[in-house]
Design a protein around this motif. Structure first.
Motif, short mmCIF file in Angstrom:
data_model
loop_
_atom_site.label_atom_id
_atom_site.label_comp_id
_atom_site.label_asym_id
_atom_site.label_seq_id
_atom_site.Cartn_x
_atom_site.Cartn_y
_atom_site.Cartn_z
N ARG A 31 0.86 -1.19 0.00
CA ARG A 31 0.00 0.00 0.00
C ARG A 31 0.89 1.24 0.00
N VAL A 32 0.32 2.37 -0.43
CA VAL A 32 1.09 3.61 -0.53
C VAL A 32 0.49 4.70 0.35
N SER A 33 1.30 5.72 0.61
CA SER A 33 0.91 6.83 1.47
C SER A 33 1.31 8.16 0.83
N GLN A 34 0.52 9.18 1.08
CA GLN A 34 0.85 10.54 0.67
C GLN A 34 1.21 11.42 1.87
N ASP A 35 1.22 10.86 3.08
CA ASP A 35 1.56 11.64 4.28
C ASP A 35 2.70 11.00 5.06
N ASN A 36 3.66 10.46 4.30
CA ASN A 36 4.89 9.86 4.85
C ASN A 36 4.62 8.75 5.86
N GLY A 37 3.57 7.98 5.62
CA GLY A 37 3.31 6.80 6.43
C GLY A 37 2.37 6.99 7.60
N SER A 38 1.79 8.17 7.76
CA SER A 38 0.80 8.35 8.84
C SER A 38 -0.46 7.54 8.56
N SER A 39 -0.82 7.43 7.28
CA SER A 39 -1.95 6.59 6.86
C SER A 39 -1.63 6.04 5.48
N TYR A 40 -2.30 4.94 5.12
CA TYR A 40 -2.06 4.29 3.83
C TYR A 40 -3.38 4.12 3.10
N ASN A 41 -3.36 4.33 1.78
CA ASN A 41 -4.56 4.20 0.96
C ASN A 41 -5.05 2.76 0.95
N THR A 42 -6.35 2.56 1.15
CA THR A 42 -6.93 1.22 1.21
C THR A 42 -7.86 0.94 0.02
N SER A 43 -7.72 1.71 -1.05
CA SER A 43 -8.49 1.44 -2.27
C SER A 43 -7.75 2.05 -3.45
N GLY A 44 -8.21 1.69 -4.65
CA GLY A 44 -7.67 2.31 -5.85
C GLY A 44 -6.43 1.65 -6.42
N TYR A 45 -6.26 0.34 -6.22
CA TYR A 45 -5.11 -0.38 -6.76
C TYR A 45 -5.57 -1.37 -7.82
N ALA A 46 -4.67 -1.70 -8.72
CA ALA A 46 -4.89 -2.77 -9.70
C ALA A 46 -3.61 -3.59 -9.76
N TYR A 47 -3.74 -4.89 -9.99
CA TYR A 47 -2.55 -5.74 -10.04
C TYR A 47 -2.84 -7.00 -10.84
N SER A 48 -1.77 -7.65 -11.27
CA SER A 48 -1.86 -8.98 -11.85
C SER A 48 -0.54 -9.69 -11.59
N GLY A 49 -0.62 -11.02 -11.57
CA GLY A 49 0.59 -11.78 -11.33
C GLY A 49 0.37 -13.26 -11.53
#
Length: 149
Positions: A31-49
């Motif tokens: 997951r990624v963050s825009q506030d240096n790790g205070s919170s992390y985005n829990t939606s809006g991802y796509a992946y395959s593998g």
């Protein structure tokens, strides 16, 4: 990892000697963050593998709308000495962050690609497990490298 910036055109994460605490299998997520790790985005991802086993099986997974970038690491037992390597592109700039990589355990190997479906400035990533009952933890050496253009 926090403090990602536009100083580097890409980042590379290398995980060596990775061990998973859960014998029944474990998923690895990012997951990624825009506030240096205070919170992390829990939606809006796509992946395959895909996962490749020593027995010749190939299994794939993917999602166009997920709560994290899921790496297709599904273990049938508790592996030791596994490795994982992936690159991160567009960290620290307003863009679509991408992750792509590969890894292997004693009997399986895998490859994956993922994206954050929002043009945001990412300054932190979190590597974790969504496996539950019981939950999984990872140990090993996790190293972040910055790659200049």
């Amino acid at each position: 990892f926090t403090g990602l910036s536009s100083t580097y055109s890409q980042y590379m994460v290398v995980v060596t000697n990775m061990t998973v605490s859960r014998s029944g299998g474990a998923y690895v997520d990012i997951r990624v963050s825009q506030d240096n790790g205070s919170s992390y985005n829990t939606s809006g991802y796509a992946y395959s593998g895909a996962t490749f086993t020593s027995g010749g099986s190939v299994t794939g997974a993917g999602s166009s709308s997920a709560a994290s970038i899921n790496l297709p690491l599904i273990y049938s037992n508790s592996p030791t000495n596994s490795f994982l390597t992936f690159t991160i592109t567009n960290a620290g700039v307003s863009g679509y962050l991408t992750v792509q990589g590969f890894g292997a355990s004693g009997t399986d190997s895998w490859e994956f690609v993922g994206i954050r479906n929002a043009a945001t400035t990412v300054d932190a990533i979190r590597i974790f497990s969504t496996s539950t009952a019981p939950s999984a933890t990872f140990s090993g050496t996790f190293t972040l490298y910055g790659i200049r253009a």
